[in-house]
Write a protein that holds these residues in place. Structure first.
Motif, PDB file in Angstrom:
ATOM      1  N   SER A   1      11.037   7.517   6.704  1.00 51.46           N
ATOM      2  CA  SER A   1      10.012   7.269   5.689  1.00 51.46           C
ATOM      3  C   SER A   1       9.766   5.770   5.583  1.00 51.46           C
ATOM      4  O   SER A   1      10.693   4.963   5.708  1.00 51.46           O
ATOM      5  N   VAL A   2       8.521   5.404   5.368  1.00 54.76           N
ATOM      6  CA  VAL A   2       8.141   3.993   5.329  1.00 54.76           C
ATOM      7  C   VAL A   2       8.467   3.402   3.960  1.00 54.76           C
ATOM      8  O   VAL A   2       8.127   3.982   2.924  1.00 54.76           O
ATOM      9  N   ALA A   3       9.148   2.257   3.968  1.00 51.10           N
ATOM     10  CA  ALA A   3       9.398   1.431   2.778  1.00 51.10           C
ATOM     11  C   ALA A   3      10.243   2.122   1.707  1.00 51.10           C
ATOM     12  O   ALA A   3      10.295   1.658   0.577  1.00 51.10           O
ATOM     13  N   SER A   4      10.944   3.200   2.051  1.00 46.24           N
ATOM     14  CA  SER A   4      11.717   3.905   1.029  1.00 46.24           C
ATOM     15  C   SER A   4      12.889   3.079   0.515  1.00 46.24           C
ATOM     16  O   SER A   4      13.385   3.310  -0.599  1.00 46.24           O
ATOM     17  N   THR A   5      13.357   2.094   1.298  1.00 48.87           N
ATOM     18  CA  THR A   5      14.446   1.238   0.819  1.00 48.87           C
ATOM     19  C   THR A   5      13.983   0.334  -0.321  1.00 48.87           C
ATOM     20  O   THR A   5      14.810  -0.294  -0.986  1.00 48.87           O
ATOM     21  N   LEU A   6      12.666   0.272  -0.545  1.00 49.90           N
ATOM     22  CA  LEU A   6      12.122  -0.546  -1.632  1.00 49.90           C
ATOM     23  C   LEU A   6      11.852   0.277  -2.886  1.00 49.90           C
ATOM     24  O   LEU A   6      11.395  -0.269  -3.887  1.00 49.90           O
ATOM     25  N   PHE A   7      12.112   1.581  -2.842  1.00 51.25           N
ATOM     26  CA  PHE A   7      11.775   2.448  -3.976  1.00 51.25           C
ATOM     27  C   PHE A   7      12.686   2.183  -5.172  1.00 51.25           C
ATOM     28  O   PHE A   7      13.892   1.967  -5.021  1.00 51.25           O
TER      29      PHE A   7
ATOM     30  N   LEU B   1       0.821  -1.203   0.000  1.00 54.60           N
ATOM     31  CA  LEU B   1       0.000   0.000   0.000  1.00 54.60           C
ATOM     32  C   LEU B   1       0.862   1.262   0.000  1.00 54.60           C
ATOM     33  O   LEU B   1       0.561   2.237  -0.700  1.00 54.60           O
ATOM     34  N   VAL B   2       1.958   1.251   0.748  1.00 54.06           N
ATOM     35  CA  VAL B   2       2.848   2.417   0.776  1.00 54.06           C
ATOM     36  C   VAL B   2       3.462   2.656  -0.601  1.00 54.06           C
ATOM     37  O   VAL B   2       3.572   3.799  -1.060  1.00 54.06           O
ATOM     38  N   LEU B   3       3.844   1.583  -1.299  1.00 55.05           N
ATOM     39  CA  LEU B   3       4.389   1.737  -2.643  1.00 55.05           C
ATOM     40  C   LEU B   3       3.320   2.217  -3.614  1.00 55.05           C
ATOM     41  O   LEU B   3       3.595   3.041  -4.498  1.00 55.05           O
ATOM     42  N   ALA B   4       2.092   1.731  -3.461  1.00 55.96           N
ATOM     43  CA  ALA B   4       1.003   2.186  -4.323  1.00 55.96           C
ATOM     44  C   ALA B   4       0.788   3.691  -4.168  1.00 55.96           C
ATOM     45  O   ALA B   4       0.599   4.414  -5.150  1.00 55.96           O
ATOM     46  N   LEU B   5       0.828   4.177  -2.934  1.00 58.65           N
ATOM     47  CA  LEU B   5       0.668   5.614  -2.707  1.00 58.65           C
ATOM     48  C   LEU B   5       1.851   6.401  -3.278  1.00 58.65           C
ATOM     49  O   LEU B   5       1.676   7.466  -3.879  1.00 58.65           O
ATOM     50  N   ALA B   6       3.063   5.880  -3.092  1.00 58.35           N
ATOM     51  CA  ALA B   6       4.245   6.575  -3.614  1.00 58.35           C
ATOM     52  C   ALA B   6       4.164   6.713  -5.130  1.00 58.35           C
ATOM     53  O   ALA B   6       4.556   7.740  -5.696  1.00 58.35           O
ATOM     54  N   LEU B   7       3.638   5.702  -5.791  1.00 61.33           N
ATOM     55  CA  LEU B   7       3.487   5.770  -7.246  1.00 61.33           C
ATOM     56  C   LEU B   7       2.430   6.788  -7.657  1.00 61.33           C
ATOM     57  O   LEU B   7       2.372   7.198  -8.812  1.00 61.33           O
ATOM     58  N   GLN B   8       1.591   7.201  -6.702  1.00 62.98           N
ATOM     59  CA  GLN B   8       0.610   8.249  -6.974  1.00 62.98           C
ATOM     60  C   GLN B   8       1.055   9.606  -6.431  1.00 62.98           C
ATOM     61  O   GLN B   8       0.284  10.562  -6.402  1.00 62.98           O
ATOM     62  N   GLY B   9       2.312   9.683  -5.989  1.00 65.30           N
ATOM     63  CA  GLY B   9       2.846  10.960  -5.552  1.00 65.30           C
ATOM     64  C   GLY B   9       2.701  11.255  -4.079  1.00 65.30           C
ATOM     65  O   GLY B   9       2.934  12.380  -3.646  1.00 65.30           O
ATOM     66  N   VAL B  10       2.313  10.259  -3.264  1.00 63.55           N
ATOM     67  CA  VAL B  10       2.126  10.447  -1.826  1.00 63.55           C
ATOM     68  C   VAL B  10       3.141   9.586  -1.082  1.00 63.55           C
ATOM     69  O   VAL B  10       3.252   8.387  -1.351  1.00 63.55           O
ATOM     70  N   PHE B  11       3.884  10.187  -0.152  1.00 61.44           N
ATOM     71  CA  PHE B  11       4.863   9.455   0.640  1.00 61.44           C
ATOM     72  C   PHE B  11       4.352   9.297   2.073  1.00 61.44           C
ATOM     73  O   PHE B  11       3.420   9.984   2.491  1.00 61.44           O
ATOM     74  N   CYS B  12       4.957   8.370   2.825  1.00 61.22           N
ATOM     75  CA  CYS B  12       4.482   8.056   4.173  1.00 61.22           C
ATOM     76  C   CYS B  12       5.613   8.158   5.181  1.00 61.22           C
ATOM     77  O   CYS B  12       6.708   7.631   4.965  1.00 61.22           O
ATOM     78  N   LEU B  13       5.321   8.816   6.292  1.00 68.61           N
ATOM     79  CA  LEU B  13       6.251   8.903   7.409  1.00 68.61           C
ATOM     80  C   LEU B  13       5.903   7.859   8.459  1.00 68.61           C
ATOM     81  O   LEU B  13       4.716   7.594   8.712  1.00 68.61           O
ATOM     82  N   HIS B  14       6.934   7.267   9.056  1.00 64.67           N
ATOM     83  CA  HIS B  14       6.715   6.412  10.221  1.00 64.67           C
ATOM     84  C   HIS B  14       6.650   7.350  11.419  1.00 64.67           C
ATOM     85  O   HIS B  14       7.671   7.860  11.887  1.00 64.67           O
ATOM     86  N   ALA B  15       5.437   7.632  11.873  1.00 61.36           N
ATOM     87  CA  ALA B  15       5.260   8.707  12.853  1.00 61.36           C
ATOM     88  C   ALA B  15       3.981   8.530  13.650  1.00 61.36           C
ATOM     89  O   ALA B  15       3.041   7.853  13.217  1.00 61.36           O
ATOM     90  N   SER B  16       3.979   9.151  14.820  1.00 63.69           N
ATOM     91  CA  SER B  16       2.741   9.426  15.543  1.00 63.69           C
ATOM     92  C   SER B  16       2.428  10.897  15.312  1.00 63.69           C
ATOM     93  O   SER B  16       3.330  11.694  15.075  1.00 63.69           O
ATOM     94  N   ALA B  17       1.154  11.260  15.378  1.00 63.91           N
ATOM     95  CA  ALA B  17       0.810  12.646  15.069  1.00 63.91           C
ATOM     96  C   ALA B  17      -0.436  13.080  15.819  1.00 63.91           C
ATOM     97  O   ALA B  17      -1.308  12.265  16.144  1.00 63.91           O
ATOM     98  N   LEU B  18      -0.504  14.390  16.068  1.00 63.58           N
ATOM     99  CA  LEU B  18      -1.658  15.020  16.692  1.00 63.58           C
ATOM    100  C   LEU B  18      -2.232  16.068  15.756  1.00 63.58           C
ATOM    101  O   LEU B  18      -1.488  16.760  15.045  1.00 63.58           O
ATOM    102  N   ALA B  19      -3.549  16.183  15.733  1.00 61.85           N
ATOM    103  CA  ALA B  19      -4.216  17.300  15.075  1.00 61.85           C
ATOM    104  C   ALA B  19      -4.494  18.328  16.162  1.00 61.85           C
ATOM    105  O   ALA B  19      -5.233  18.060  17.116  1.00 61.85           O
ATOM    106  N   VAL B  20      -3.881  19.494  16.024  1.00 59.05           N
ATOM    107  CA  VAL B  20      -3.900  20.505  17.069  1.00 59.05           C
ATOM    108  C   VAL B  20      -4.671  21.730  16.586  1.00 59.05           C
ATOM    109  O   VAL B  20      -4.364  22.288  15.533  1.00 59.05           O
ATOM    110  N   GLY B  21      -5.677  22.138  17.348  1.00 53.87           N
ATOM    111  CA  GLY B  21      -6.441  23.326  17.008  1.00 53.87           C
ATOM    112  C   GLY B  21      -5.962  24.523  17.800  1.00 53.87           C
ATOM    113  O   GLY B  21      -5.886  24.477  19.027  1.00 53.87           O
TER     114      GLY B  21
END
Length: 312
Positions: free
Chosen positions: A260-266, A126-146
């Motif tokens: 970045s997730v799975a970048s060694t497979l790019f 799935l990460v490679l499928a997104l990368a092929l569509q121009g979207v990359f993925c970070l291995h991260a936790s995240a907060l949405a802050v208002g």
């Protein structure tokens, strides 16, 4: 999911993830909250559009890597060509990702457990499928802050065990007690955070395998949110102090590449785009390094520092 090949033409399983449509050959229970009737349906409205990277002139490239997939360390073989990429892993079978990243076909190994296969699809394929569509993925936790500037993403990067999940959960808990100036804090990611280069937007609507299907943290979030800042977490001795420093563009780009997730497979053609995207993100979004000792009062101090904004 049922092991073995299935006629792809009969598939009607469309999922909108990180503003991109993915159509697996079989339904995936873990993706049901992200399911849409069809890629032409109302859910398509307003989704991000960007040029799709092409592999039309890509030379064949074979990569063999070892990584954590479906609950344990496994060997992964990637065979890239102009038609896409085929990932093969012993015990799981093979996954064919189309060159445009819009479809994933899975041919299971005979003894593959459905749940493990689903976890595998939600990983590198799935990460490679997104990368092929121009979207990359970070291995991260995240907060949405208002805050006064609206809702934005604060993302935490770091090695396994650096405390990303603990820090995000602690800040969310402190916020619910009304101890902060942020108007609203919500968990946005706890493993993988997709992002779209260009306007540098986080795309939080993505399945987090640590959470049950009906408790996905991103389901109540917008499809896209701007970044407030990116934080590289590093451990410090328990008797040490919190060290807070601003990262340079170069340091930030290296941190983004490393986490970045799975970048060694790019494929080589993707690696160049990924490097440019990380460099641009590090140049436009504030990045800091936080060295944090493992003690409760240190987490409270980190929370206060984050509220104050990036260091000068």
């Amino acid at each position: 999911m049922t092991p073995g090949p299935v006629d792809h033409r009969s598939s009607a399983h469309h999922y909108l993830l990180a503003e991109r449509f993915i159509t697996p050959r079989r339904p995936l229970a873990a993706l049901e909250p992200f399911r849409v009737d069809s890629p032409a349906g109302p859910s398509c409205a307003g989704r991000a559009e960007s040029p799709t990277p092409t592999l039309s002139s890509a030379r064949r490239e074979d990569l063999v890597r070892r990584g954590h997939v479906a609950r344990r360390e496994r060997d992964l073989r990637c065979r890239w060509s102009a038609s896409g990429v085929v990932l093969t892993s012993p015990g799981l079978g093979s996954f064919r990702v189309a060159a445009d990243g819009r479809s994933i076909r899975w041919r299971a190994a005979g003894s593959t457990v459905d749940e493990l296969a689903a976890e595998a699809v939600l990983g590198p394929p799935l990460v490679l499928a997104l990368a092929l569509q121009g979207v990359f993925c970070l291995h991260a936790s995240a907060l949405a802050v208002g805050d006064a500037e609206g809702e934005r993403i604060v993302a935490f990067l770091g090695d396994s065990g650096a405390g990303k999940s603990t820090l995000a959960a602690t800040i969310a808990a402190l916020s619910s007690g009304g101890l902060n100036a942020w108007r609203d804090v919500r968990l946005a990611a706890d493993d993988i955070l997709p992002w779209w280069p260009g306007p540098d937007l986080a795309l939080p609507r993505f399945p987090q395998l640590k959470y049950p299907t009906d408790q996905q943290p991103s389901l109540r979030l917008p499809e896209r949110l701007p970044f407030a800042e990116l934080v590289l977490l590093e451990p410090a001795p328990p008797d040490g102090r919190v060290v807070d420093t601003r990262l340079s563009r170069h340091q930030g780009a290296l941190a983004l590449l490393r986490h970045s997730v799975a970048s060694t497979l790019f494929h080589k053609s993707l690696l160049g785009r990924h490097f440019d995207a990380c460099s641009a993100l590090a140049a436009t979004v504030p990045m800091r390094r936080l060295r944090v000792p493992r003690r409760p009062e240190a987490l409270v101090e980190v929370f206060e520092r984050l509220e104050d904004g990036p260091p000068g």
